[in-house]
Design a protein around this motif. Structure first.
Motif, PDB file in Angstrom:
ATOM      1  N   HIS A   1       0.854  -1.184   0.000  1.00  0.00           N
ATOM      2  CA  HIS A   1       0.000   0.000   0.000  1.00  0.00           C
ATOM      3  C   HIS A   1       0.883   1.224   0.000  1.00  0.00           C
ATOM      4  CE1 HIS A   1      -2.595  -3.086   1.899  1.00  0.00           C
ATOM      5  NE2 HIS A   1      -3.574  -2.466   1.284  1.00  0.00           N
ATOM      6  N   HIS A   2       0.392   2.305  -0.545  1.00  0.00           N
ATOM      7  CA  HIS A   2       1.098   3.574  -0.429  1.00  0.00           C
ATOM      8  C   HIS A   2       0.082   4.709  -0.486  1.00  0.00           C
ATOM      9  CE1 HIS A   2       0.634   3.619  -4.843  1.00  0.00           C
ATOM     10  NE2 HIS A   2       0.785   4.924  -4.740  1.00  0.00           N
ATOM     11  N   ALA A   3       0.458   5.826   0.115  1.00  0.00           N
ATOM     12  CA  ALA A   3      -0.410   7.003   0.129  1.00  0.00           C
ATOM     13  C   ALA A   3       0.464   8.246   0.188  1.00  0.00           C
ATOM     14  CB  ALA A   3      -1.360   6.961   1.327  1.00  0.00           C
ATOM     15  N   ARG A   4       0.013   9.281  -0.522  1.00  0.00           N
ATOM     16  CA  ARG A   4       0.754  10.531  -0.590  1.00  0.00           C
ATOM     17  C   ARG A   4       0.117  11.563   0.344  1.00  0.00           C
ATOM     18  NH1 ARG A   4       1.502  11.355  -7.157  1.00  0.00           N
ATOM     19  NH2 ARG A   4       2.548   9.363  -7.573  1.00  0.00           N
ATOM     20  N   PHE A   5       0.961  12.304   1.042  1.00  0.00           N
ATOM     21  CA  PHE A   5       0.459  13.304   1.979  1.00  0.00           C
ATOM     22  C   PHE A   5       1.305  14.576   1.937  1.00  0.00           C
ATOM     23  CE2 PHE A   5      -0.558   9.180   3.938  1.00  0.00           C
ATOM     24  CZ  PHE A   5      -1.925   9.312   4.119  1.00  0.00           C
ATOM     25  N   LEU A   6       0.656  15.675   2.266  1.00  0.00           N
ATOM     26  CA  LEU A   6       1.336  16.886   2.699  1.00  0.00           C
ATOM     27  C   LEU A   6       1.142  16.939   4.207  1.00  0.00           C
ATOM     28  CD1 LEU A   6       0.244  19.484  -0.011  1.00  0.00           C
ATOM     29  CD2 LEU A   6       2.525  18.500   0.292  1.00  0.00           C
ATOM     30  N   VAL A   7       2.247  17.117   4.956  1.00  0.00           N
ATOM     31  CA  VAL A   7       2.188  17.002   6.413  1.00  0.00           C
ATOM     32  C   VAL A   7       2.682  18.287   7.056  1.00  0.00           C
ATOM     33  CG1 VAL A   7       2.946  15.674   8.419  1.00  0.00           C
ATOM     34  CG2 VAL A   7       2.555  14.515   6.243  1.00  0.00           C
ATOM     35  N   THR A   8       1.959  18.752   8.055  1.00  0.00           N
ATOM     36  CA  THR A   8       2.379  19.915   8.841  1.00  0.00           C
ATOM     37  C   THR A   8       2.514  19.518  10.305  1.00  0.00           C
ATOM     38  OG1 THR A   8       0.100  20.671   9.228  1.00  0.00           O
ATOM     39  CG2 THR A   8       1.243  21.523   7.269  1.00  0.00           C
ATOM     40  N   PHE A   9       3.356  20.258  11.018  1.00  0.00           N
ATOM     41  CA  PHE A   9       3.600  19.989  12.431  1.00  0.00           C
ATOM     42  C   PHE A   9       3.616  21.296  13.202  1.00  0.00           C
ATOM     43  CE2 PHE A   9       6.601  19.892  15.988  1.00  0.00           C
ATOM     44  CZ  PHE A   9       6.136  18.818  16.725  1.00  0.00           C
ATOM     45  N   ASP A  10       3.081  21.278  14.406  1.00  0.00           N
ATOM     46  CA  ASP A  10       3.148  22.425  15.307  1.00  0.00           C
ATOM     47  C   ASP A  10       3.233  21.891  16.732  1.00  0.00           C
ATOM     48  OD1 ASP A  10       2.430  25.640  15.169  1.00  0.00           O
ATOM     49  OD2 ASP A  10       1.912  24.717  17.080  1.00  0.00           O
ATOM     50  N   GLY A  11       4.242  22.326  17.459  1.00  0.00           N
ATOM     51  CA  GLY A  11       4.409  21.830  18.818  1.00  0.00           C
ATOM     52  C   GLY A  11       5.030  22.865  19.735  1.00  0.00           C
TER      53      GLY A  11
END
Length: 262
Positions: A31-41
């Motif tokens: 399986h594979h999936a494409r994402f745009l990922v953001t992070f805030d911490g």
């Protein structure tokens, strides 16, 4: 009899070989999936040492108090492409490209952060056992200046995970590419934290990917957007003479995955 069965055996062998030669995706094990990922911490630390008698003799009682805090905020920057893929054994992440096995040189999300640290301390003198208040000879000599303040730092956010499906994430923030002349840390601005939290290191907090408040079992669904959030807090107390020193650390973070078709 063996001669008549030979064509059938050869045909079966050919079918097995064809199945083995098929890509994993065709066999249903990939399986594979494409994402745009953001992070805030954000990590917030605070500590306090109330005023207490640090020393006493005939001429003086030396009184000391101190405290401080730090707010450390990190957020992803730019466009962070992430390819999640499963080879039938475990889910893994590739950063910087949606093309499988692309040589991007990127191993984490790109991010920027700001660290604001402060500290205060005070040494004063009161009457000693003889009723005299006489500061030591060097009491007014200049002390090394503290270098507290603000640091602007480039970071990388590594998506650490637990379990084969990687649905539980524990992001780790590490220093990224910064100029050689940039000052990233503090030489004389001590931050006191609980014993199980290392000052200057991003503490671990685990969160699970969820969609509309419901836990997800994998990354292969149809959800357009889903998130993972983490929260942890630690506190400690330590007796110092007649007072109690306190320290606390709190972390909150959020990852947002936006699915990209393709």
């Amino acid at each position: 009899m063996l001669t008549r069965r030979l064509p059938l055996l050869l045909a079966l062998a050919a079918l097995v070989a064809a199945a083995i030669a098929q890509p994993a995706s065709a066999r249903g094990g990939f399986h594979h999936a494409r994402f745009l990922v953001t992070f805030d911490g954000t990590v917030h630390s605070a500590w306090n040492l109330p005023k207490y008698r640090a020393a006493q003799d005939c001429y003086r009682s030396t009184m000391f108090e101190a405290g401080g805090e730090e707010t450390w905020h990190v957020a992803s920057t730019g466009e962070n492409k992430v390819l999640a893929f499963d080879n039938g054994v475990a889910t893994q992440f590739q950063f910087g490209s949606w093309v499988m096995n692309a040589d991007t040189g990127q191993t984490a999300l790109k991010a920027k952060g700001q660290v604001n640290r402060s500290r205060h301390q005070s040494t004063t003198y009161e009457a000693g056992t003889c009723g005299i208040t006489a500061p030591p000879l060097d009491w007014d000599e200049p002390k090394p200046p503290m270098d507290c303040g603000t640091r602007l730092v480039n970071y990388e956010v590594q998506l650490g995970w637990t379990g084969a499906t990687a649905v539980k994430l524990a992001p780790d923030v590490v220093t990224g590419e910064n100029g050689v002349r940039e000052k990233l840390g503090f030489d004389n601005c001590t931050l006191v934290t609980p014993n199980n939290v290392l000052a200057g290191s991003w503490p671990a907090a685990t969160g699970r990917i969820t969609s509309k408040g419901k836990p997800m079992s994998s990354y292969w669904g149809r959800q357009r957007t889903f998130t993972a959030t983490g929260h942890e807090s630690w506190s400690a107390q330590r007796p110092v003479e007649t007072v109690t020193q306190t320290a606390s650390v709190t972390i909150d973070w959020k990852l947002t995955f936006t699915r990209v078709k393709g």
